[in-house]
Scaffold this motif. Structure first.
Motif, mmCIF file in Angstrom:
data_model
loop_
_atom_site.group_PDB
_atom_site.id
_atom_site.type_symbol
_atom_site.label_atom_id
_atom_site.label_comp_id
_atom_site.label_asym_id
_atom_site.label_seq_id
_atom_site.Cartn_x
_atom_site.Cartn_y
_atom_site.Cartn_z
ATOM 1 N N UNK A 55 10.661 0.146 -3.281
ATOM 2 C CA UNK A 55 10.231 0.734 -4.533
ATOM 3 C C UNK A 55 9.040 0.004 -5.130
ATOM 4 N N UNK A 56 7.966 0.733 -5.372
ATOM 5 C CA UNK A 56 6.758 0.135 -5.932
ATOM 6 C C UNK A 56 6.123 1.159 -6.874
ATOM 7 N N UNK A 57 6.187 0.867 -8.192
ATOM 8 C CA UNK A 57 5.714 1.832 -9.182
ATOM 9 C C UNK A 57 6.351 3.194 -8.924
ATOM 10 N N UNK A 58 7.670 3.197 -8.888
ATOM 11 C CA UNK A 58 8.429 4.365 -8.432
ATOM 12 C C UNK A 58 9.410 4.807 -9.499
ATOM 13 N N UNK A 59 9.656 6.120 -9.562
ATOM 14 C CA UNK A 59 10.676 6.692 -10.430
ATOM 15 C C UNK A 59 11.716 7.400 -9.562
ATOM 16 N N UNK A 60 12.981 7.054 -9.792
ATOM 17 C CA UNK A 60 14.116 7.686 -9.109
ATOM 18 C C UNK A 60 15.086 8.114 -10.203
ATOM 19 N N UNK A 110 0.815 -1.217 0.000
ATOM 20 C CA UNK A 110 0.000 0.000 0.000
ATOM 21 C C UNK A 110 0.847 1.265 0.000
ATOM 22 N N UNK A 111 2.111 1.165 -0.393
ATOM 23 C CA UNK A 111 2.931 2.362 -0.568
ATOM 24 C C UNK A 111 3.482 2.308 -1.988
ATOM 25 N N UNK A 112 3.194 3.322 -2.798
ATOM 26 C CA UNK A 112 3.487 3.220 -4.224
ATOM 27 C C UNK A 112 3.483 4.611 -4.870
ATOM 28 N N UNK A 113 3.949 4.632 -6.126
ATOM 29 C CA UNK A 113 3.861 5.814 -6.990
ATOM 30 C C UNK A 113 4.525 7.046 -6.369
ATOM 31 N N UNK A 114 5.787 6.873 -6.020
ATOM 32 C CA UNK A 114 6.614 7.977 -5.550
ATOM 33 C C UNK A 114 7.493 8.437 -6.719
ATOM 34 N N UNK A 115 7.667 9.735 -6.835
ATOM 35 C CA UNK A 115 8.590 10.302 -7.817
ATOM 36 C C UNK A 115 9.658 11.080 -7.067
ATOM 37 N N UNK A 116 10.922 10.694 -7.294
ATOM 38 C CA UNK A 116 12.061 11.367 -6.671
ATOM 39 C C UNK A 116 12.995 11.768 -7.805
ATOM 40 N N UNK A 117 13.029 13.051 -8.151
ATOM 41 C CA UNK A 117 13.781 13.469 -9.320
ATOM 42 C C UNK A 117 14.464 14.811 -9.177
#
Length: 597
Positions: free
Chosen positions: A212-217, A182-189
């Motif tokens: 990381x779950x559906x995450x962009x780094x 239940x933790x997802x879709x984080x964007x770190x850019x």
């Protein structure tokens, strides 16, 4: 609030009384706002403190000011739809930004832009917990959170901690509930993370620890970290899944790690990397690492230098001529996958690394592992793996390769080996166990692999070292030390490989001025790396490079699928793809990686 001094161009009510209680603006830390006992103002420019004392307090020589620090500056627990822009947060005992959602609480649609977080325990802490009292149908997500163009620095512990807890949760007893993430879709850019982990809360000073779950780094700079620059941690497997797990068995996944720079990590500890994935008995699902730079990764050498604790046993020290094999002092890796199958590595760059540029340990054969068009240069070994052993790194292999591919890479100026494979079983049907199953290795280029020919260096140097358990297969030496030897010993791999100078524009592996051999043997790895602190663009290919137009531009289907999920296609100039990460014909500049600020 006096508009002339404090309110600026903010939307002031026309009644002349400043902000209304419902205004979305507020003013803080200005001397004209001091109007009540106990309030204070810090003038950071002139290093002065203005205080209105409490009743009965005398402002004499005995007056002492003690400013308490908050545990957390911003608490986002159970918070929705908030944007923070251009704030400075510092001096928090625990964490600058905090979110801990329990049961059906959630944090969603949070944007943090241009924040400056410093001098605290941690930067950001996001925790989501599922308990056995939760309802699987009513679970809320902590999701859609972005950290953009911000700086997180001088933290005692991690810059980001992002994790999910399964409190008293048993998949066997509670069924599908404990299979939820239940933790997802984080964007770190486009952030900068530095000076991290030198006073950690635990035993490892890692720069960041995230699930990381559906995450962009992407496009981040991670530097000056005590232990791992950044570490990804696994989630659970689905109900009824049986080890070894397939990628479809894993609850969390789909992570893009792109165009980041990881440098000067592992400064106070060893057995770590610029970027680390550790999965234990689990694994990762569809982690795509593309275009990253791992450079100047140390591994304990600073401590060795400062404490003068040079090892005195072989192979770190040769008692005959009293020379140090100083590259061994840096036991750290560029990209480190530890018990962590399930990833795709494409066009990454690793150089000036204390130990292996890329290091994979244990169970790699159990899931997808693709290693295509990467660069390893100026390190101990380019690529090392004990991939098909999974019981603690000991014993005999347990599985064939599900899908492993090593193609289109360049290995240059590696002191020991370009490729190092450990703990293989006896040959079967003419193949060592490491190559059984769906395994492909071809179209790689080798240059000055195993260049250290001194008598005190490790003797199994060369292009590749396949460490057969059956010593009769190697006759006590290294029959795969040359490309010709590798092709003769293992005729099903490296058919189209080359042994040649790759023709870099800014680094020549044939010139020994670039190598460790020109430095005095009692020097430290640190000085060697500093002397070779070139930019990654130095590894651009010249027009006449033998690496140009050498491999098909059609990637393996599974690698294509993962890239297309993120809308990515490889840059190709000409009819074929070049070997290595930097396609010739493209003008590569330093601003293409790291924060674009």
């Amino acid at each position: 609030c006096q508009p002339k001094y404090a309110c600026g161009d903010a939307n002031i009510d026309t009644n002349g009384k400043g902000f209304s209680p419902m205004s979305k603006y507020y003013v803080d830390n200005h001397p004209y706002l001091l109007d009540a006992a106990g309030e204070y103002y810090v003038d950071k420019t002139n290093l002065k403190l203005f205080v209105i004392p409490l009743p009965g307090v005398n402002m004499d020589a005995s007056f002492v000011v003690e400013l308490s620090k908050r545990r957390a500056a911003i608490d986002l627990t159970n918070t929705l739809n908030v944007t923070f822009d251009s704030l400075s947060v510092e001096m928090c005992d625990d964490t600058a930004v905090y979110s801990n959602n329990w049961v059906n609480a959630n944090t969603r649609f949070i944007t943090m832009r241009s924040l400056n977080m410093q001098l605290s325990g941690r930067g950001l802490t996001f925790i989501k917990t599922i308990a056995q009292l939760d309802s699987a149908g009513g679970l809320e997500n902590t999701e859609h959170v972005g950290l953009i163009e911000s700086t997180v620095r001088h933290m005692d512990d991690v810059s980001i901690l992002m994790n999910q807890g399964w409190w008293s949760c048993s998949i066997d007893a509670l069924g599908d509930l404990c299979s939820h993430a239940q933790i997802r879709r984080f964007y770190v850019g486009h952030n900068q993370f530095y000076e991290l982990g030198f006073r950690p809360f635990g035993d490892d000073g890692t720069g960041g620890a995230v699930i990381g779950n559906e995450m962009v780094f992407e496009n981040n700079l991670v530097r000056n970290v005590a232990h791992n620059g950044f570490q990804f941690i696994p989630g659970p497997a689905k109900q009824g899944a049986i080890q070894p797990y397939a990628s479809s068995d894993l609850v969390v996944g789909a992570v893009l790690i792109k165009d980041n720079i990881f440098e000067w990590t592992c400064l106070l500890e060893s057995d770590c990397g610029g970027l680390k994935h550790w999965a234990g008995d689990l694994g990762f699902r569809d982690h795509l690492l593309i275009g990253n730079v791992y450079r100047n990764i140390i591994g304990w050498s600073y401590s060795v230098q400062m404490q003068n604790l040079i090892p005195t046993s072989w192979p770190y020290y040769n008692p005959v001529d009293r020379k140090y094999w100083r590259l061994m002092l840096g036991f750290a890796f560029g990209s480190y996958f530890d018990y962590a199958p399930g990833s795709y590595h494409f066009r990454n760059i690793a150089y000036n690394v204390g130990s292996n540029c890329y290091h994979w340990t244990a169970r790699i054969a159990q899931s997808e592992m693709y290693f295509h068009n990467n660069l390893a240069v100026n390190c101990y070994s380019g690529f090392a793996s004990d991939w098909d052993v999974w019981n603690g790194g000991l014993g005999t292999p347990t599985t064939q390769h599900k899908s492993t591919s090593i193609q289109g890479n360049i290995f240059a100026a590696t002191a020991l080996n370009g490729l190092n494979m450990f703990r293989n079983d006896n040959q079967q049907n003419g193949q060592p166990r490491s190559f059984e199953g769906n395994f492909v290795m071809d179209y790689n280029l080798w240059s000055q692999a195993g260049y250290d020919t001194r008598s005190d260096s490790v003797y199994r140097r060369g292009v590749a070292d396949i460490n057969y358990l059956d010593t009769s297969l190697s006759n006590g030496g290294n029959p795969t030390s040359t490309l010709a030897g590798l092709q003769a010993k293992e005729p099903l791999v490296s058919v189209h490989d080359q042994s040649a100078n790759p023709g870099f524009t800014g680094f020549n592996p044939d010139v020994w001025a670039n190598s460790i051999l020109t430095r005095t043997q009692d020097a430290t790895l640190t000085s060697f790396l500093t002397d070779n602190d070139i930019d990654w663009t130095a590894y651009t290919l010249t027009a006449g490079s033998p690496a140009v137009d050498q491999v098909s531009s059609t990637l393996p289907p599974m690698l294509q699928t993962v890239m297309q999920y993120w809308g990515l296609t490889p840059e190709v100039v000409g009819t074929q793809m070049d070997l290595g990460p930097l396609e010739s014909g493209i003008t590569w500049t330093a601003r293409m990686k790291g924060p674009k600020r």
